[in-house]
Design an enzyme around this catalytic site. Structure first.
Site, mmCIF file in Angstrom:
data_model
loop_
_atom_site.group_PDB
_atom_site.id
_atom_site.type_symbol
_atom_site.label_atom_id
_atom_site.label_comp_id
_atom_site.label_asym_id
_atom_site.label_seq_id
_atom_site.Cartn_x
_atom_site.Cartn_y
_atom_site.Cartn_z
ATOM 1 N N PHE A 147 0.855 -1.193 0.000
ATOM 2 C CA PHE A 147 0.000 0.000 0.000
ATOM 3 C C PHE A 147 0.883 1.232 0.000
ATOM 4 C CE2 PHE A 147 -2.582 3.373 1.857
ATOM 5 C CZ PHE A 147 -3.701 3.294 1.056
ATOM 6 N N ASP A 232 9.209 2.754 1.598
ATOM 7 C CA ASP A 232 8.017 3.453 2.086
ATOM 8 C C ASP A 232 7.907 3.179 3.585
ATOM 9 O OD1 ASP A 232 5.506 4.229 2.890
ATOM 10 O OD2 ASP A 232 4.461 3.445 1.120
ATOM 11 N N LYS A 261 2.300 9.921 8.271
ATOM 12 C CA LYS A 261 1.616 9.405 9.465
ATOM 13 C C LYS A 261 2.174 9.978 10.769
ATOM 14 C CE LYS A 261 -0.972 5.531 7.746
ATOM 15 N NZ LYS A 261 -0.665 4.809 6.530
HETATM 16 C C1 LIG Z 1 -0.921 5.109 5.120
HETATM 17 C C2 LIG Z 1 0.137 4.728 4.145
HETATM 18 C C3 LIG Z 1 0.349 5.468 2.965
HETATM 19 C C4 LIG Z 1 -0.547 6.609 2.546
HETATM 20 O O1 LIG Z 1 -0.462 7.689 3.401
HETATM 21 P P1 LIG Z 1 -1.592 8.851 3.293
HETATM 22 O O2 LIG Z 1 -1.119 9.883 4.270
HETATM 23 O O3 LIG Z 1 -2.885 8.213 3.634
HETATM 24 O O4 LIG Z 1 -1.585 9.336 1.900
HETATM 25 C C5 LIG Z 1 1.408 5.111 2.155
HETATM 26 N N1 LIG Z 1 2.209 4.082 2.463
HETATM 27 C C6 LIG Z 1 2.040 3.347 3.591
HETATM 28 C C7 LIG Z 1 2.977 2.232 3.895
HETATM 29 C C8 LIG Z 1 0.978 3.630 4.450
HETATM 30 O O5 LIG Z 1 0.783 2.883 5.544
#
Ligand SMILES: *Cc1c(COP(=O)(O)O)cnc(C)c1O
Length: 433
Positions: A147, A232, A261
């Site tokens: 994700f 990420d 986050k």
């Molecule tokens: C939550 C998340 C995202 C997206 O972040 P947003 O602030 O919702 O755009 C991207 N990568 C990972 C691993 C995430 O957990």
């Protein structure tokens, strides 16, 4: 919409039903509406108290309304809110200095979310590859069940086709490979690859830790082909796994790292970190965003970083991991018909549903919520725990007590209605979980 607005728009009575009436239905929020929170304690409209083991999906890592963060933000909002990128500001300069000192990186770019940080990373990788090697080098390799956000580019790079269905045409030149599979990576990472993007521990995909040998193999394949390795760390970063970033425990350095986050503890901010050599390919005018590096957001992130990036703070995350893991292992051993073996790193933990309880993670978290414990899911088959990193031993014990009571009710439910069709277990969007 009625032209005549209620004179008390800020105080009118609203309920969970209002959500269904006036919000675009992208989420299916819980029945209760939270109104106030402090630390890991949260209260709903009815005044009922909950113990929050979600942190707003691994965001409020210092707990709700952290006094030092509140103080820093309050001071800044009486000083300077916003400038636009025609001017720089002191908080952003301090934050970039601190983040680059604390990591492999030498340069930072700021934006407002995880998706935007990944969008910046992927655009940087394309620009770098095109400038250095030519336009044929454009393929992005990512993992199935990953994700990376919800912009069209990042959601297409993410490895879950249910989130791209209906949004076609999708950007081309993307390949998806199984996570933790070195042979698949070897086959996919060829000379036309501009970037490999991976979560060191998959969050939304089920809380699946990356194998250090796998991440090392990705590093080697990127070195051989000239592709950039993007980690990420939007969910795994900012102390969540017991080090500032998870890559530190994997002995692999990425070329680009993304954070969001917990970086703002709930104040929206995202960051992309990289080296000077790579960063120079995003020259003046090549990328940007109005709010990126805004003094309010960077003031908050600076305070968050200052608190989290301390040896004693990070050591406590690992200690809390041991305490919760001990409880989860016992829970899985006592109720093998409900749970499989817990997994995760630091305070990002996954408790998979057993074969006999498959698809019912949401049923379990709903029962726990009724009993006063807020939990997350990571798909229909995994209960996810992501308490604030300041969680106390007493709160860990209380969460354990409620989880055990919730299992009893979960099992009683199953016995009460043996013939009833399994409750529809919706598969909420990860950012709706
Ligand atoms: C939550 C998340 C995202 C997206 O972040 P947003 O602030 O919702 O755009 C991207 N990568 C990972 C691993 C995430 O957990």
């Amino acid at each position: 919409m009625n032209a005549q607005l209620d004179s008390g728009i800020a105080t009118r009575s609203v309920t969970r039903q209002t959500f269904d009436d006036v919000l675009v239905p992208t989420y299916a929020p819980a029945a209760m509406v939270p109104v106030r929170a402090s630390g890991l304690d949260l209260w709903d409209q009815e005044g009922k108290q909950y113990l929050d083991f979600t942190s707003g999906i691994a965001v409020t890592s210092l707990g709700h309304a952290h006094p030092e963060v509140n103080e820093a933000l309050t001071k800044q909002l009486n000083t300077l809110w916003h400038l636009g990128n025609g001017y720089t500001n002191e908080p952003v300069l301090r934050l970039a200095s601190a983040l680059t000192e604390a990591t492999f990186a030498e340069r930072a770019f700021f934006c407002n979310s995880g998706a935007e940080a990944n969008e910046a990373a992927l655009k940087l990788a394309r620009k770098y590859a095109h400038t250095k090697f030519g336009p044929h080098k454009s393929r992005i390799v990512s993992c199935l069940a990953s994700f990376h956000g919800r912009t069209l580019f990042t959601v297409s790079v993410g490895g879950q086709s249910k989130y791209t269905e209906g949004f076609e045409p999708l950007p081309p030149e993307l390949s998806h490979i199984p996570y933790n599979d070195i042979e698949a990576a070897r086959a996919a990472i060829t000379d036309d690859v501009a970037a490999v993007i991976v979560e060191p521990i998959q969050g939304e995909g089920g809380v699946i830790p990356g194998n250090p040998d796998y991440l090392k193999a990705l590093r080697e394949l990127c070195d051989q082909t000239g592709a950039l390795l993007i980690f990420d760390e939007v969910q795994s970063g900012m102390g969540r796994t017991g080090t500032l970033f998870a890559y530190e425990q994997m002995n692999v350095k990425p070329d680009v790292l993304t954070s969001a986050k917990a970086l703002g503890n709930g104040y929206p901010i995202g960051a992309m970190l990289t080296t000077t050599e790579i960063a120079k390919h995003l020259g003046v005018g090549s990328h940007g965003t109005t709010y990126g590096g805004n003094p309010l957001a960077t003031t908050v992130a600076l305070k968050v970083l200052e608190i989290i990036n301390q040896p004693a703070f990070l050591a406590r995350v690992k200690e809390a991991n041991v305490a919760i893991m001990t409880n989860l292992l016992q829970l899985a051993a006592d109720f093998p018909q409900v749970f499989g073996q817990p997994r995760g790193m630091g305070l990002l933990l996954g408790l998979p549903m057993a074969e006999t309880s498959k698809g019912r993670s949401k049923d379990f978290t709903k029962i726990a919520e009724k009993m006063g414990l807020m939990l997350l899911i990571a798909g229909p088959d995994v209960v996810r725990l992501a308490p604030a990193l300041i969680v106390s031993d007493a709160q860990i014990a209380e969460a354990n007590r409620i989880m055990r009571a919730a299992v009893a009710e979960f099992l009683a439910d199953a016995i009460d209605e043996p013939a009833a069709p399994r409750k529809e277990a919706p598969v909420p969007a990860p950012d709706a979980a």
